[in-house]
Design an enzyme around this catalytic site. Structure first.
Site, PDB file in Angstrom:
ATOM      1  N   TYR A 103      -4.413   4.719   3.210  1.00  0.00           N
ATOM      2  CA  TYR A 103      -3.999   5.104   4.554  1.00  0.00           C
ATOM      3  C   TYR A 103      -2.515   5.395   4.619  1.00  0.00           C
ATOM      4  O   TYR A 103      -1.773   5.083   3.685  1.00  0.00           O
ATOM      5  CB  TYR A 103      -4.397   4.032   5.573  1.00  0.00           C
ATOM      6  CG  TYR A 103      -3.535   2.789   5.574  1.00  0.00           C
ATOM      7  CD1 TYR A 103      -3.604   1.839   4.557  1.00  0.00           C
ATOM      8  CD2 TYR A 103      -2.645   2.543   6.612  1.00  0.00           C
ATOM      9  CE1 TYR A 103      -2.819   0.701   4.578  1.00  0.00           C
ATOM     10  CE2 TYR A 103      -1.855   1.393   6.631  1.00  0.00           C
ATOM     11  CZ  TYR A 103      -1.950   0.472   5.616  1.00  0.00           C
ATOM     12  OH  TYR A 103      -1.169  -0.648   5.632  1.00  0.00           O
ATOM     13  N   ARG A 141       3.619   9.961  -0.401  1.00  0.00           N
ATOM     14  CA  ARG A 141       3.042   8.671  -0.797  1.00  0.00           C
ATOM     15  C   ARG A 141       1.522   8.711  -0.703  1.00  0.00           C
ATOM     16  O   ARG A 141       0.820   8.114  -1.528  1.00  0.00           O
ATOM     17  CB  ARG A 141       3.604   7.535   0.049  1.00  0.00           C
ATOM     18  CG  ARG A 141       3.150   6.163  -0.472  1.00  0.00           C
ATOM     19  CD  ARG A 141       3.808   5.023   0.261  1.00  0.00           C
ATOM     20  NE  ARG A 141       3.485   5.043   1.669  1.00  0.00           N
ATOM     21  CZ  ARG A 141       4.077   4.267   2.570  1.00  0.00           C
ATOM     22  NH1 ARG A 141       5.022   3.424   2.196  1.00  0.00           N
ATOM     23  NH2 ARG A 141       3.729   4.324   3.836  1.00  0.00           N
ATOM     24  N   ARG A 160     -24.658   2.844  -1.918  1.00  0.00           N
ATOM     25  CA  ARG A 160     -23.757   1.792  -2.361  1.00  0.00           C
ATOM     26  C   ARG A 160     -23.910   1.493  -3.856  1.00  0.00           C
ATOM     27  O   ARG A 160     -24.992   1.152  -4.335  1.00  0.00           O
ATOM     28  CB  ARG A 160     -23.991   0.501  -1.561  1.00  0.00           C
ATOM     29  CG  ARG A 160     -22.951  -0.568  -1.888  1.00  0.00           C
ATOM     30  CD  ARG A 160     -23.116  -1.810  -1.015  1.00  0.00           C
ATOM     31  NE  ARG A 160     -22.066  -2.785  -1.314  1.00  0.00           N
ATOM     32  CZ  ARG A 160     -22.100  -3.629  -2.347  1.00  0.00           C
ATOM     33  NH1 ARG A 160     -23.140  -3.639  -3.154  1.00  0.00           N
ATOM     34  NH2 ARG A 160     -21.103  -4.469  -2.564  1.00  0.00           N
ATOM     35  N   HIS A 162     -20.901   0.210  -7.087  1.00  0.00           N
ATOM     36  CA  HIS A 162     -19.473   0.026  -7.371  1.00  0.00           C
ATOM     37  C   HIS A 162     -18.881   1.221  -8.102  1.00  0.00           C
ATOM     38  O   HIS A 162     -17.740   1.604  -7.881  1.00  0.00           O
ATOM     39  CB  HIS A 162     -19.258  -1.238  -8.208  1.00  0.00           C
ATOM     40  CG  HIS A 162     -19.478  -2.507  -7.430  1.00  0.00           C
ATOM     41  ND1 HIS A 162     -20.681  -2.861  -6.889  1.00  0.00           N
ATOM     42  CD2 HIS A 162     -18.620  -3.505  -7.104  1.00  0.00           C
ATOM     43  CE1 HIS A 162     -20.583  -4.019  -6.253  1.00  0.00           C
ATOM     44  NE2 HIS A 162     -19.336  -4.432  -6.375  1.00  0.00           N
ATOM     45  N   LYS A 210      -1.071   2.244  -1.122  1.00  0.00           N
ATOM     46  CA  LYS A 210      -1.300   1.917   0.292  1.00  0.00           C
ATOM     47  C   LYS A 210      -2.802   1.899   0.575  1.00  0.00           C
ATOM     48  O   LYS A 210      -3.360   2.781   1.229  1.00  0.00           O
ATOM     49  CB  LYS A 210      -0.554   2.891   1.212  1.00  0.00           C
ATOM     50  CG  LYS A 210      -0.307   2.305   2.599  1.00  0.00           C
ATOM     51  CD  LYS A 210       0.764   3.052   3.340  1.00  0.00           C
ATOM     52  CE  LYS A 210       0.882   2.650   4.802  1.00  0.00           C
ATOM     53  NZ  LYS A 210       1.242   1.253   5.046  1.00  0.00           N
ATOM     54  N   GLU A 263       7.548  -9.077   0.286  1.00  0.00           N
ATOM     55  CA  GLU A 263       7.725  -8.243   1.485  1.00  0.00           C
ATOM     56  C   GLU A 263       7.008  -8.955   2.622  1.00  0.00           C
ATOM     57  O   GLU A 263       6.562 -10.089   2.465  1.00  0.00           O
ATOM     58  CB  GLU A 263       7.160  -6.836   1.255  1.00  0.00           C
ATOM     59  CG  GLU A 263       5.678  -6.843   0.935  1.00  0.00           C
ATOM     60  CD  GLU A 263       5.126  -5.469   0.579  1.00  0.00           C
ATOM     61  OE1 GLU A 263       5.621  -4.455   1.087  1.00  0.00           O
ATOM     62  OE2 GLU A 263       4.153  -5.443  -0.206  1.00  0.00           O
ATOM     63  N   LEU A 275       4.864  -2.553  -1.431  1.00  0.00           N
ATOM     64  CA  LEU A 275       4.678  -1.170  -1.009  1.00  0.00           C
ATOM     65  C   LEU A 275       6.077  -0.577  -0.854  1.00  0.00           C
ATOM     66  O   LEU A 275       6.924  -1.151  -0.158  1.00  0.00           O
ATOM     67  CB  LEU A 275       3.945  -1.126   0.337  1.00  0.00           C
ATOM     68  CG  LEU A 275       3.681   0.304   0.799  1.00  0.00           C
ATOM     69  CD1 LEU A 275       2.537   0.920   0.000  1.00  0.00           C
ATOM     70  CD2 LEU A 275       3.353   0.345   2.279  1.00  0.00           C
TER      71      LEU A 275
HETATM   72  N1  PDD Z   1       2.698  -0.960   7.230  1.00  0.00           N
HETATM   73  N2  PDD Z   1       4.885  -3.196   3.259  1.00  0.00           N
HETATM   74  C1  PDD Z   1       3.625  -3.296   3.743  1.00  0.00           C
HETATM   75  C2  PDD Z   1       2.709  -4.307   3.167  1.00  0.00           C
HETATM   76  C3  PDD Z   1       3.194  -2.423   4.779  1.00  0.00           C
HETATM   77  O1  PDD Z   1       1.937  -2.505   5.242  1.00  0.00           O
HETATM   78  C4  PDD Z   1       4.108  -1.488   5.311  1.00  0.00           C
HETATM   79  C5  PDD Z   1       3.698  -0.520   6.392  1.00  0.00           C
HETATM   80  C6  PDD Z   1       5.420  -1.428   4.782  1.00  0.00           C
HETATM   81  C7  PDD Z   1       6.431  -0.431   5.268  1.00  0.00           C
HETATM   82  O2  PDD Z   1       6.095   0.876   4.860  1.00  0.00           O
HETATM   83  P1  PDD Z   1       6.543   2.135   5.727  1.00  0.00           P
HETATM   84  O3  PDD Z   1       8.013   2.028   5.931  1.00  0.00           O
HETATM   85  O4  PDD Z   1       6.167   3.288   4.883  1.00  0.00           O
HETATM   86  O5  PDD Z   1       5.794   2.063   7.041  1.00  0.00           O
HETATM   87  C8  PDD Z   1       5.752  -2.282   3.753  1.00  0.00           C
HETATM   88  C9  PDD Z   1       2.142  -0.027   8.198  1.00  0.00           C
HETATM   89  C10 PDD Z   1       3.113   0.402   9.236  1.00  0.00           C
HETATM   90  C11 PDD Z   1       0.854  -0.615   8.759  1.00  0.00           C
HETATM   91  O6  PDD Z   1       0.101  -1.137   7.948  1.00  0.00           O
HETATM   92  O7  PDD Z   1       0.585  -0.486   9.953  1.00  0.00           O
END
Ligand code: PDD
Length: 307
Positions: free
Chosen positions: A33, A52, A100, A102, A149, A182, A207
């Site tokens: 996403y 990304r 379904r 894997h 992501k 993070e 991330l």
């Molecule tokens: N989250 N780290 C994690 C685990 C995240 O889920 C996000 C973003 C970030 C920051 O990434 P960016 O600057 O590209 O938004 C760092 C989004 C906003 C969400 O899951 O809603």
């Protein structure tokens, strides 16, 4: 106002939007996403999120659902159709629908795509940033490819829920060596006593936030000292300032960690100034990127929602 979503090739009313019961995103979290912040009707850090997205798809060998130009047009159209001035656009791409199993389905399986848009109360978000948030800390229990992501976010959900139950705005996660990785949905930063901006280096451990990257560039261009290195909770507590960054929070000061104040327990001027210049710069760049003729030409040919 009724919201409009985009699902597998069609603009549909949000309340009617649905995906197939055997979409692999649903059964295996086999999907990625992106989230774009929207300010003044423009998608922030547009290209960064597109790049990304391409990387996440490629790392998981999921087919790209369409060309970048077509996708850009649909994203822009979603902002317009939903009349978003300030808000968020959410995009999810799955490996598609298949019986379904894997093992990956056949390579010609069409990826699934869904996009939603939601307005965000601009004044409320600014007020939250002006006050700062508190964070709690917890062990990081996620998988080893946090650079992708992926929608596999259960540990993040649990961490954010724990923060909410503790009355905090975020949860900073700690690796087995005692360093902050993070936050549950944002990157973590500190400003050291000598004014150096510190955040963990990009690797599989975090991330690599698009907001993080933009802010880094901005700080370097402004001559601010920057360092990419891990830091501990104790170092953050002794820091001059701390904050988080993400597409939804932009830059939000952290004023308390595990119940203890960071510096005097108020947002620092450094963070607030950085936030203001990030928003101004990103908004201006977004406006330029959104004005590309290729994006608008295709956007104008958008379909109408179906009843
Ligand atoms: N989250 N780290 C994690 C685990 C995240 O889920 C996000 C973003 C970030 C920051 O990434 P960016 O600057 O590209 O938004 C760092 C989004 C906003 C969400 O899951 O809603």
């Amino acid at each position: 106002m009724s919201r409009i979503a985009y699902v597998n090739g069609r603009f549909v009313w949000h309340q009617d939007a649905c995906i197939h019961i055997e979409d692999r995103g649903n059964q295996f979290a086999d999907a990625v996403y992106e989230v774009w912040g929207v300010r003044g009707g423009a998608l922030m850090d547009f290209d960064g999120h597109m790049t990304r997205l391409a990387r996440s798809l490629s790392e998981l060998q999921i087919r790209r659902p369409m060309s970048d130009a077509a996708l850009s047009a649909i994203l822009v159209r979603m902002v317009a159709l939903n009349h978003i001035r300030n808000g968020l656009i959410y995009l999810q791409v799955s490996r598609g629908q298949a019986r379904r199993d894997h093992i990956f389905p056949s390579p010609d399986t069409r990826p699934g795509i869904m996009i939603t848009a939601k307005p965000v109360n601009f004044e409320k978000a600014e007020a939250r940033a002006g006050k700062g948030i508190s964070v709690i800390t917890q062990p990081d229990i996620r998988w080893a490819r946090r650079d992708i992501k992926s929608v596999s976010l259960l540990p993040n959900v649990l961490a954010k829920q724990a923060a909410a139950e503790a009355g905090a705005g975020e949860c900073w996660m700690i690796d087995t060596d005692g360093f902050i990785t993070e936050a549950s949905a944002s990157n973590a930063w500190i400003v050291t006593a000598d004014g150096t901006l510190v955040t963990r280096p990009a690797s599989n451990d975090i991330l690599n936030g698009i907001t993080r990257r933009t802010l880094f560039r901005l700080a370097r261009n402004a001559g601010i000292k920057t360092q990419e290195r891990p830091f501990t909770r104790d170092e953050a507590l002794a820091a001059r300032e701390a904050f988080i960054t993400s597409a939804s929070a932009f830059l939000t000061p952290v004023v308390e960690i595990d119940g203890k104040p960071v510096a005097n327990g108020h947002p620092g001027t450094f963070s607030l100034q950085l936030r203001a210049s990030y928003v101004a710069t990103a908004k201006e760049r977004a406006r330029k990127q959104m004005n590309r003729p290729s994006v608008w030409l295709v956007a104008c040919r958008g379909e109408r929602p179906v009843n």
